[in-house]
Design a protein around this motif. Structure first.
Motif, short mmCIF file in Angstrom:
data_model
loop_
_atom_site.label_atom_id
_atom_site.label_comp_id
_atom_site.label_asym_id
_atom_site.label_seq_id
_atom_site.Cartn_x
_atom_site.Cartn_y
_atom_site.Cartn_z
N GLY A 46 -5.08 10.72 -28.34
CA GLY A 46 -6.12 11.36 -29.14
C GLY A 46 -6.94 12.35 -28.33
N ILE A 47 -7.32 11.96 -27.12
CA ILE A 47 -8.11 12.86 -26.26
C ILE A 47 -7.30 14.10 -25.90
CG2 ILE A 47 -9.19 13.07 -24.00
CD1 ILE A 47 -9.94 10.13 -24.19
N LEU A 48 -6.03 13.90 -25.52
CA LEU A 48 -5.19 15.03 -25.11
C LEU A 48 -4.98 16.02 -26.25
CD1 LEU A 48 -3.30 16.36 -23.04
CD2 LEU A 48 -1.46 14.88 -23.88
N PHE A 49 -4.63 15.53 -27.43
CA PHE A 49 -4.35 16.42 -28.55
C PHE A 49 -5.61 17.15 -29.01
CE2 PHE A 49 -0.73 13.34 -29.79
CZ PHE A 49 0.07 13.88 -28.80
N ASN A 50 -6.73 16.45 -29.02
CA ASN A 50 -7.98 17.10 -29.45
C ASN A 50 -8.43 18.17 -28.46
OD1 ASN A 50 -9.41 15.89 -31.99
ND2 ASN A 50 -8.50 14.13 -30.97
N VAL A 51 -8.22 17.94 -27.18
CA VAL A 51 -8.59 18.95 -26.18
C VAL A 51 -7.72 20.20 -26.35
CG1 VAL A 51 -8.56 19.47 -23.71
CG2 VAL A 51 -9.53 17.32 -24.52
N VAL A 52 -6.41 20.01 -26.57
CA VAL A 52 -5.51 21.15 -26.78
C VAL A 52 -5.92 21.94 -28.03
CG1 VAL A 52 -3.14 21.82 -27.30
CG2 VAL A 52 -3.59 20.06 -25.58
N ALA A 53 -6.19 21.21 -29.12
CA ALA A 53 -6.61 21.89 -30.36
C ALA A 53 -7.94 22.62 -30.17
CB ALA A 53 -6.72 20.86 -31.49
N LEU A 54 -8.85 22.03 -29.42
CA LEU A 54 -10.14 22.68 -29.19
C LEU A 54 -9.99 23.97 -28.40
CD1 LEU A 54 -13.18 22.43 -29.62
CD2 LEU A 54 -13.31 21.13 -27.48
N ILE A 55 -9.10 23.97 -27.40
CA ILE A 55 -8.85 25.19 -26.63
C ILE A 55 -8.29 26.29 -27.53
CG2 ILE A 55 -7.44 26.17 -24.78
CD1 ILE A 55 -7.66 23.47 -23.34
N ILE A 56 -7.35 25.93 -28.41
CA ILE A 56 -6.76 26.90 -29.33
C ILE A 56 -7.83 27.48 -30.25
CG2 ILE A 56 -5.17 27.15 -31.27
CD1 ILE A 56 -3.36 25.12 -29.89
N LEU A 57 -8.70 26.63 -30.78
CA LEU A 57 -9.73 27.10 -31.71
C LEU A 57 -10.77 27.97 -31.01
CD1 LEU A 57 -10.24 23.85 -33.83
CD2 LEU A 57 -9.26 26.01 -34.60
N ILE A 58 -11.13 27.62 -29.78
CA ILE A 58 -12.11 28.43 -29.05
C ILE A 58 -11.55 29.82 -28.76
CG2 ILE A 58 -13.31 28.65 -26.84
CD1 ILE A 58 -13.70 25.64 -26.84
N LYS A 59 -10.28 29.89 -28.37
CA LYS A 59 -9.66 31.19 -28.13
C LYS A 59 -9.59 32.01 -29.42
CE LYS A 59 -6.79 29.96 -24.13
NZ LYS A 59 -5.40 29.84 -23.61
N ALA A 60 -9.27 31.36 -30.52
CA ALA A 60 -9.21 32.07 -31.80
C ALA A 60 -10.60 32.54 -32.23
CB ALA A 60 -8.60 31.17 -32.87
N TYR A 61 -11.62 31.72 -31.96
CA TYR A 61 -12.98 32.09 -32.36
C TYR A 61 -13.48 33.30 -31.58
CZ TYR A 61 -17.92 31.52 -33.54
OH TYR A 61 -19.20 31.72 -33.99
N THR A 62 -13.12 33.40 -30.30
CA THR A 62 -13.53 34.56 -29.51
C THR A 62 -12.70 35.81 -29.85
OG1 THR A 62 -12.03 33.84 -27.73
CG2 THR A 62 -14.33 33.13 -27.62
N ARG A 63 -11.50 35.61 -30.42
CA ARG A 63 -10.64 36.75 -30.72
C ARG A 63 -10.93 37.38 -32.08
NH1 ARG A 63 -6.32 34.30 -30.00
NH2 ARG A 63 -5.50 34.00 -32.10
N PHE A 64 -11.22 36.53 -33.06
CA PHE A 64 -11.45 37.04 -34.41
C PHE A 64 -12.93 37.30 -34.63
CE2 PHE A 64 -7.42 34.81 -34.91
CZ PHE A 64 -6.67 35.76 -35.60
N ARG A 65 -13.23 38.44 -35.20
CA ARG A 65 -14.61 38.81 -35.48
C ARG A 65 -14.90 38.89 -36.97
NH1 ARG A 65 -17.11 37.32 -31.08
NH2 ARG A 65 -16.20 38.24 -29.20
N ARG A 66 -13.87 38.61 -37.80
CA ARG A 66 -14.10 38.59 -39.24
C ARG A 66 -15.01 37.43 -39.59
NH1 ARG A 66 -10.38 37.17 -42.21
NH2 ARG A 66 -11.00 38.28 -44.09
#
Length: 369
Positions: A46-66
């Motif tokens: 659970g910790i591993l998968f949530n950390v990976v998903a959080l990294i993906i979402l943070i990168k997407a949040y900084t990339r998209f400005r819509r």
């Protein structure tokens, strides 16, 4: 507390026990397994998968400005952070229970202590938060898909943060109700976790169980309605095929977010519904008939244990929604499916052409010499 077998139990209990459940009679309250490998493995995954998903979402949040995409990613990141925190806190308390319990003791933990109260409150809080967040995300996307102009006017980052604070506050209020003598948390079979009291219940315990399950099931139902409306709207927009390229790109983002929301909803329904239903069943049956025999009591305890194990997997499976159901991966799946469909179609047309050619050649009259 173990229920004492009663020879004067109602015929309903006897028929219910013999016809529907047929559980094992041996159901010790402190039957704690000596090897907590499964709990440790579940917590680690659970910790591993949530950390990976959080990294993906943070990168997407900084990339998209819509604005709409940023709002969705803020909700999604909050959901992953909540899942991660709940997994670490609740898992740590359960592992602590494994390490400190006396496995040779015959005394059942009848009286919940402070760690039990805290663990029960954590399970309620971190159980309601993801369901509330999933419902809020579905409602936000439904507004963005059906009424984009109204969504752009109403939904802002500041209001999104206020909504997140209200969701966490509401879940915290429900979790703290036992502090104000409305319901109670107690050890659950096999003694490694704590939850709302569902056996030997009184009116306050039943009220708390109904409130918890009612809010959770209502959130799932509302999320289902909003996602259904969003999906139908997007399908209609796809069928029209008269949008500009910019609007098509926006619809592509909307499709990605709605697909992810459907994945979250399906995962939550699959993982949380058993615990919610079993809690209502146990509390209502125990309140309606305080003299349950030992077999029925044992059955409900095992059902609750199965329910909480399935609910734990929600925090493990949720991150895979963001890992797998991203637009890049969905586009690859679409291309592979389209290629397979076109290949089958071309092969079918080739076979039809060959068959028709054979028929034509057979029908050509042969000139006699």
């Amino acid at each position: 507390m173990e229920a004492v077998p009663n020879s004067n139990s109602s015929d309903f209990n006897t028929s219910f026990n013999s016809s529907t459940m047929t559980p094992e009679v041996d159901c010790p309250h402190n039957g704690i397994p000596s090897n907590p490998i499964i709990a440790s493995l579940t917590m680690t995954l659970g910790i591993l998968f949530n950390v990976v998903a959080l990294i993906i979402l943070i990168k997407a949040y900084t990339r998209f400005r819509r604005r709409s995409k940023a709002t969705f990613l803020l909700f999604a990141s909050s959901l992953v952070v909540t899942d991660l925190t709940g997994h670490v806190v609740s898992g740590g308390l359960v592992l602590r229970r494994y390490s400190t319990v006396n496995l040779t003791s015959q005394d059942s933990p009848r009286d919940p202590d402070s760690p039990c109260q805290f663990l029960g409150g954590c399970l309620v809080f971190f159980g309601l938060c993801p369901l509330f967040l999933g419902c809020a995300m579905a409602a936000e996307r439904c507004l963005g898909v059906t009424k984009p102009l109204l969504h752009a006017r109403l939904v802002t980052t500041a209001r999104t943060k206020i909504a997140l604070s209200m969701i966490w506050f509401l879940a915290l209020c429900v979790a703290l109700l036992p502090v104000f003598q409305l319901g109670d948390y107690t050890y659950q079979y096999p003694g490694t976790w704590c939850f709302i009291k569902v056996m030997d219940t009184n009116a306050k315990d039943l009220t708390l169980v109904m409130l918890f399950s009612g809010l959770a099931l209502s959130s799932l139902a509302l999320a289902f309605i909003c996602n259904t409306i969003s999906g139908i709207t997007l399908i209609r927009a796809r069928l029209k095929k008269n949008s500009y390229s910019q609007r098509f790109s926006a619809r592509s983002h909307d499709t990605e977010m709605v697909v992810q929301l459907v994945g979250i909803m399906v995962t939550s329904c699959f993982c949380w519904s058993p615990l919610l239903v079993f809690s209502l069943m146990s509390a209502a049956h125990s309140y309606g008939d305080p003299h349950l025999n030992e077999e029925v009591t044992c059955t409900y305890r095992k059902l609750m244990m199965t329910g909480v194990r399935m609910a734990t997997w929600n925090q493990i499976l949720d991150p895979w929604v963001y890992i797998l159901l991203r637009r890049a991966i969905l586009r690859k799946i679409y291309r592979i499916t389209k290629k397979q469909a076109s290949f089958k179609g071309s092969a079918f047309r080739s076979i039809r052409w060959e068959v028709s050619s054979i028929h034509k050649s057979e029908n050509v009259p042969v000139k006699k010499i």
